[in-house]
Design a protein around this motif. Structure first.
Motif, mmCIF file in Angstrom:
data_model
loop_
_atom_site.group_PDB
_atom_site.id
_atom_site.type_symbol
_atom_site.label_atom_id
_atom_site.label_comp_id
_atom_site.label_asym_id
_atom_site.label_seq_id
_atom_site.Cartn_x
_atom_site.Cartn_y
_atom_site.Cartn_z
ATOM 1 N N ARG A 178 0.835 -1.206 0.000
ATOM 2 C CA ARG A 178 0.000 0.000 0.000
ATOM 3 C C ARG A 178 0.874 1.263 0.000
ATOM 4 O O ARG A 178 0.571 2.223 -0.707
ATOM 5 C CB ARG A 178 -0.901 -0.019 1.242
ATOM 6 C CG ARG A 178 -1.921 1.097 1.226
ATOM 7 C CD ARG A 178 -2.789 1.060 2.466
ATOM 8 N NE ARG A 178 -3.715 2.153 2.427
ATOM 9 C CZ ARG A 178 -5.007 2.051 2.159
ATOM 10 N NH1 ARG A 178 -5.530 0.892 1.900
ATOM 11 N NH2 ARG A 178 -5.783 3.113 2.128
ATOM 12 N N ILE A 179 1.920 1.228 0.791
ATOM 13 C CA ILE A 179 2.822 2.386 0.834
ATOM 14 C C ILE A 179 3.390 2.633 -0.565
ATOM 15 O O ILE A 179 3.380 3.755 -1.069
ATOM 16 C CB ILE A 179 3.960 2.170 1.869
ATOM 17 C CG1 ILE A 179 3.380 2.195 3.287
ATOM 18 C CG2 ILE A 179 5.046 3.236 1.724
ATOM 19 C CD1 ILE A 179 4.345 1.742 4.374
ATOM 20 N N GLY A 180 3.845 1.547 -1.181
ATOM 21 C CA GLY A 180 4.398 1.674 -2.539
ATOM 22 C C GLY A 180 3.373 2.254 -3.501
ATOM 23 O O GLY A 180 3.654 3.203 -4.231
ATOM 24 N N ARG A 181 2.172 1.696 -3.476
ATOM 25 C CA ARG A 181 1.131 2.128 -4.419
ATOM 26 C C ARG A 181 0.703 3.576 -4.162
ATOM 27 O O ARG A 181 0.620 4.376 -5.089
ATOM 28 C CB ARG A 181 -0.082 1.192 -4.290
ATOM 29 C CG ARG A 181 -1.177 1.475 -5.286
ATOM 30 C CD ARG A 181 -2.309 0.494 -5.156
ATOM 31 N NE ARG A 181 -3.000 0.611 -3.873
ATOM 32 C CZ ARG A 181 -4.001 -0.166 -3.490
ATOM 33 N NH1 ARG A 181 -4.409 -1.130 -4.275
ATOM 34 N NH2 ARG A 181 -4.571 -0.001 -2.323
ATOM 35 N N ASP A 182 0.428 3.897 -2.896
ATOM 36 C CA ASP A 182 -0.130 5.233 -2.612
ATOM 37 C C ASP A 182 0.892 6.349 -2.757
ATOM 38 O O ASP A 182 0.534 7.479 -3.084
ATOM 39 C CB ASP A 182 -0.752 5.267 -1.206
ATOM 40 C CG ASP A 182 -2.138 4.636 -1.203
ATOM 41 O OD1 ASP A 182 -2.597 4.234 -2.291
ATOM 42 O OD2 ASP A 182 -2.752 4.549 -0.126
ATOM 43 N N THR A 183 2.168 6.046 -2.505
ATOM 44 C CA THR A 183 3.172 7.108 -2.680
ATOM 45 C C THR A 183 3.536 7.248 -4.159
ATOM 46 O O THR A 183 3.524 8.352 -4.702
ATOM 47 C CB THR A 183 4.451 6.840 -1.846
ATOM 48 O OG1 THR A 183 4.938 5.538 -2.156
ATOM 49 C CG2 THR A 183 4.190 6.950 -0.362
ATOM 50 N N VAL A 184 3.778 6.133 -4.824
ATOM 51 C CA VAL A 184 4.226 6.206 -6.225
ATOM 52 C C VAL A 184 3.061 6.529 -7.174
ATOM 53 O O VAL A 184 3.114 7.493 -7.939
ATOM 54 C CB VAL A 184 4.935 4.890 -6.646
ATOM 55 C CG1 VAL A 184 5.350 4.953 -8.116
ATOM 56 C CG2 VAL A 184 6.142 4.636 -5.757
ATOM 57 N N GLY A 212 0.582 9.564 -5.514
ATOM 58 C CA GLY A 212 1.267 10.805 -5.155
ATOM 59 C C GLY A 212 1.030 11.263 -3.715
ATOM 60 O O GLY A 212 1.047 12.462 -3.434
ATOM 61 N N ARG A 213 0.825 10.324 -2.785
ATOM 62 C CA ARG A 213 0.595 10.714 -1.378
ATOM 63 C C ARG A 213 1.915 10.627 -0.601
ATOM 64 O O ARG A 213 2.814 9.870 -0.969
ATOM 65 C CB ARG A 213 -0.462 9.805 -0.741
ATOM 66 C CG ARG A 213 -1.792 9.896 -1.486
ATOM 67 C CD ARG A 213 -2.842 8.989 -0.890
ATOM 68 N NE ARG A 213 -4.048 8.999 -1.714
ATOM 69 C CZ ARG A 213 -5.107 8.245 -1.500
ATOM 70 N NH1 ARG A 213 -5.139 7.417 -0.480
ATOM 71 N NH2 ARG A 213 -6.154 8.310 -2.291
ATOM 72 N N ASP A 214 2.005 11.376 0.490
ATOM 73 C CA ASP A 214 3.256 11.276 1.253
ATOM 74 C C ASP A 214 3.132 10.172 2.309
ATOM 75 O O ASP A 214 2.026 9.768 2.702
ATOM 76 C CB ASP A 214 3.661 12.632 1.855
ATOM 77 C CG ASP A 214 2.666 13.101 2.881
ATOM 78 O OD1 ASP A 214 2.685 12.569 4.002
ATOM 79 O OD2 ASP A 214 1.827 13.968 2.553
ATOM 80 N N LEU A 215 4.304 9.692 2.755
ATOM 81 C CA LEU A 215 4.353 8.524 3.634
ATOM 82 C C LEU A 215 3.561 8.716 4.929
ATOM 83 O O LEU A 215 2.833 7.827 5.367
ATOM 84 C CB LEU A 215 5.828 8.192 3.950
ATOM 85 C CG LEU A 215 6.072 6.966 4.822
ATOM 86 C CD1 LEU A 215 5.520 5.708 4.171
ATOM 87 C CD2 LEU A 215 7.563 6.796 5.108
#
Ligand code: ADP
Ligand code: C5P
Length: 243
Positions: free
Chosen positions: A159-165, A168-171
């Protein structure tokens, strides 16, 4: 080639003539568990145009201006975030052999984008989403229920990978949303629906044995459909579906 949805379809006479409703498969599981990956593998292995995929996320409600201003307070993992009435309506039409316009949801703007996606009726419909087993009316439509069971740490990492990359969301935003809404909703609403599953797939798309077995089962179901009775013009169907 003409497509099957362009044929005139009369549900009542089709039923009289032996029309069988589509075989509907539900694929549930936590966010980023690999539901989409599993569905894509099933569709790819079937290599058959008679399968369509419908995503529950297409049925997210649009956020109002007020909600958009406080988007970090919005719970996208609660059953109330979805327009389940519209989902039921679309699924019912597909089951009757009618085409539907499925909303095109945008994760960045939290709103539906135009144009909607036209989905044609099919012999197999795969319905995928975190809370697909939550509403008993949706559950009732499903002929086969699959739960994708992937460890929470793997889901969070993906999810971190998908939502940041991709989104465009920050960690910090992703982690805050996870602890405030995603994890509690998984425990309260998603995990309790695992008991409704006919098949539980550990490790999602990595589990080739489970996917092979499911594909074989669907192939059997496809073979049982007698399309000739619905569409007397079999030549068109044969050329459309390469039977
Ligand atoms: P879901 O539909 O349950 O949200 P996805 O299938 O979209 O999950 O997968 C979430 C993310 O994890 C995507 O970025 C996808 O590329 C990745 N992913 C899915 N399955 C695997 C896998 N077996 N191995 C590695 N990455 C995967
Ligand atoms: O594809 P997946 O099943 O992962 O989609 C569901 C997830 O998408 C939910 O956990 C929800 O928090 C997230 N979501 C989001 N922003 C939106 C809509 C959904 O983060 N606008």
């Amino acid at each position: 080639k003409r497509r099957i949805s362009e044929e005139k379809f009369d549900a009542a006479s089709a039923t009289e003539n032996g029309y069988k409703e589509p075989f509907v498969i539900g694929v549930a599981g936590g966010a980023a568990s690999g539901k989409t990956a599993v569905c894509d593998m099933i569709i790819q292995q079937l290599h058959d145009q008679r399968v369509v995929l419908v995503n529950q996320e297409s049925f997210y409600f649009d956020l109002t201006e007020e909600e958009l201003n406080h988007v970090h307070e919005y719970n996208f993992d609660h059953p109330d975030a979805f327009d389940t009435e519209n989902l039921l309506c679309c699924m019912e039409k597909l089951r009757q052999g009618l085409s539907v316009d499925v909303p095109n949801y945008d994760f960045k703007s939290h709103k539906r984008k135009l144009p909607a996606r036209k989905v044609n009726p099919s012999v197999v419909i795969i319905l995928e989403g975190i809370l697909i087993f939550h509403d008993p009316r949706v559950r009732k439509m499903l002929n086969m229920k699959i739960f994708v069971d992937t460890d929470a740490d793997v889901r969070l990492a993906r999810r971190i990978g998908r939502d940041t990359v991709e989104n465009g969301r920050d960690l910090k935003t992703v982690l805050d949303q996870y602890s405030k809404f995603v994890k509690p909703a998984f425990d309260d609403f998603i995990l309790p629906t695992k008991k409704y599953a006919d098949i539980i797939i550990p490790r999602g798309g990595d589990n080739h044995v489970a996917i092979d077995l499911i594909v074989e089962h669907i192939r059997t179901k496809l073979g049982q459909h007698n399309l000739c009775k619905i569409y007397p013009n079999l030549d068109v169907i044969q050329s459309t579906f390469q039977i």
